[in-house]
Structure formats: structure tokens, C-alpha cells
Motif scaffolding. Sequence first.
Motif, mmCIF file in Angstrom:
data_model
loop_
_atom_site.group_PDB
_atom_site.id
_atom_site.type_symbol
_atom_site.label_atom_id
_atom_site.label_comp_id
_atom_site.label_asym_id
_atom_site.label_seq_id
_atom_site.Cartn_x
_atom_site.Cartn_y
_atom_site.Cartn_z
ATOM 1 N N LEU A 93 0.841 -1.188 0.000
ATOM 2 C CA LEU A 93 0.000 0.000 0.000
ATOM 3 C C LEU A 93 0.883 1.246 0.000
ATOM 4 O O LEU A 93 1.965 1.239 0.583
ATOM 5 N N PRO A 94 0.425 2.317 -0.624
ATOM 6 C CA PRO A 94 1.199 3.566 -0.570
ATOM 7 C C PRO A 94 1.013 4.240 0.788
ATOM 8 O O PRO A 94 0.086 3.927 1.528
ATOM 9 N N GLY A 95 1.914 5.129 1.128
ATOM 10 C CA GLY A 95 1.762 5.914 2.342
ATOM 11 C C GLY A 95 2.621 5.445 3.488
ATOM 12 O O GLY A 95 3.459 4.553 3.354
ATOM 13 N N GLY A 134 6.947 8.869 9.372
ATOM 14 C CA GLY A 134 7.200 8.645 7.950
ATOM 15 C C GLY A 134 7.620 7.232 7.594
ATOM 16 O O GLY A 134 8.102 6.991 6.485
ATOM 17 N N THR A 135 7.461 6.275 8.505
ATOM 18 C CA THR A 135 7.775 4.881 8.187
ATOM 19 C C THR A 135 6.775 4.396 7.149
ATOM 20 O O THR A 135 5.573 4.351 7.402
ATOM 21 N N THR A 136 7.270 4.057 5.966
ATOM 22 C CA THR A 136 6.362 3.674 4.875
ATOM 23 C C THR A 136 6.015 2.184 4.956
ATOM 24 O O THR A 136 6.750 1.392 5.545
ATOM 25 N N PHE A 137 4.893 1.824 4.356
ATOM 26 C CA PHE A 137 4.511 0.420 4.267
ATOM 27 C C PHE A 137 5.553 -0.370 3.490
ATOM 28 O O PHE A 137 5.821 -1.528 3.778
ATOM 29 N N GLU A 138 6.149 0.268 2.499
ATOM 30 C CA GLU A 138 7.154 -0.376 1.653
ATOM 31 C C GLU A 138 8.392 -0.776 2.455
ATOM 32 O O GLU A 138 9.052 -1.769 2.152
ATOM 33 N N SER A 139 8.718 -0.008 3.508
ATOM 34 C CA SER A 139 9.934 -0.282 4.284
ATOM 35 C C SER A 139 9.755 -1.413 5.306
ATOM 36 O O SER A 139 10.730 -1.865 5.889
ATOM 37 N N ILE A 140 8.533 -1.853 5.515
ATOM 38 C CA ILE A 140 8.280 -2.913 6.486
ATOM 39 C C ILE A 140 8.276 -4.251 5.765
ATOM 40 O O ILE A 140 7.571 -4.426 4.774
ATOM 41 N N PRO A 141 9.061 -5.205 6.236
ATOM 42 C CA PRO A 141 9.102 -6.512 5.565
ATOM 43 C C PRO A 141 7.784 -7.261 5.731
ATOM 44 O O PRO A 141 6.975 -6.946 6.608
ATOM 45 N N ASN A 142 7.604 -8.271 4.912
ATOM 46 C CA ASN A 142 6.393 -9.071 4.952
ATOM 47 C C ASN A 142 6.511 -10.176 6.001
ATOM 48 O O ASN A 142 7.596 -10.598 6.361
#
Length: 201
Positions: free
Chosen positions: A89-91, A97-105
Motif C-alpha cells: 500500500l502507498p503511504g 514517515g515509516t512507509t509500508f514499503e519499508s516494512i518486511p512481509n
Amino acid sequence: MFRVIALLACLLSVVAFAPISRIARSSKLSMSFDNEVGVLPPTGFWDPLGLVADGDVEKFKKYREIELKHGRVSMLAVAGYLFQEVARLPGAIDLDGTTFESIPNGVAAIGFVPEFGWLQIIASIGYWDLVGWEDRKTDSGLPGDFNFGSELVSKLDPAAKKEILTKEIQNGRLAMLGIITLITHDIAKPAGEGLFVLHHF
């Protein structure tokens, strides 16, 4: 060793002839669950631990509601687990400012979610489990009926309704196994390897 086995055999044979105690009568409604939704061949009504062997209808409804709840959550969990492996997800997840992209699955995300995020997750689960869904229960007599899509199901004929409800239970059971398998696979796979790499099977 032989004497111990002989002694056990004698004790077991004596127990076999012990008088059967009278079963206390209960005023609760008691029945067989062989014709309930979700009962399928070859196992039929499968209750290996005998949780509802006494035929208590209220206990059966409670356990069926718990099974449905866990199945529904597991179906969402499997879908979310797979979705996060292929898209994000974006944002941002927090005000820092911790982005969803920076969190591992998967399991690796546990340490990356901020404490306030965990507080929100736990509070939300607690609210819906203890208050939210309890307020939405209907008087239909069906376990797990929270008036969410029940209007569509109620318009079906009885055979189609039973088929839809059985599919929900079966998919929930499969999803419970599926999410456990995904988590186990996620923990056991080599670091940095994607979820869909199948070479080690």
C-alpha cells in the motif's frame, strides 16, 4: 518387566467388569450433530476430543461460532499475507514517515511495527471480539450470524443455503491450516528469500 505387564493386564481386566455409574440427567437440550452444516464425508461430524459428545446444543453453537470467527480471520490473514508478498500500500504507517514499503512481509514485520501501532491492533481486536460483533449478533439462531451478508444468504433455498454455509466453514478450516503453514514456511525459509520460492520443498 513381565510382572509389571501382567499386573497391568489384571487391573485392566478388573476395570472392564466394574459397574457403570449412572449418568446424571441434564435439563439442557441434547442432540446429535450429524446433520449440521459443515458435516461432510468421509469423516462425518468430526469431534476427536469429544468437546460436544454430551450433545449440549449451546456448547456446540459456542464452539461453531469460535470456529467460524477463526476461519474468517484466517481467510483474511492468508489473503493479506499473499497480497503483501506481491504489492504494498502507498503511504506511511506512522507520523515519523515509516512507509509500508519499508516494512518486511510476514513474521519479520513484528519488530518493525511501532508500539503505538501494536496498541491500535490489540485494541481493535479486543473491541471487535468483546463488544463490536456481540452487538451485531442476530436472532436467527445460526452461530456466527452477525447480520453481514445474511440478507443474501436468507433468500436462497435451504439446499443452496446449506451449501454456501458449508463452503464457508470448509474454506475457513483450510485457511486456518494455510496461515499456520505460511507462518511456518516464513520462519523456516532462508533469510532474504521470498515466500514463493519453492526450491526447498
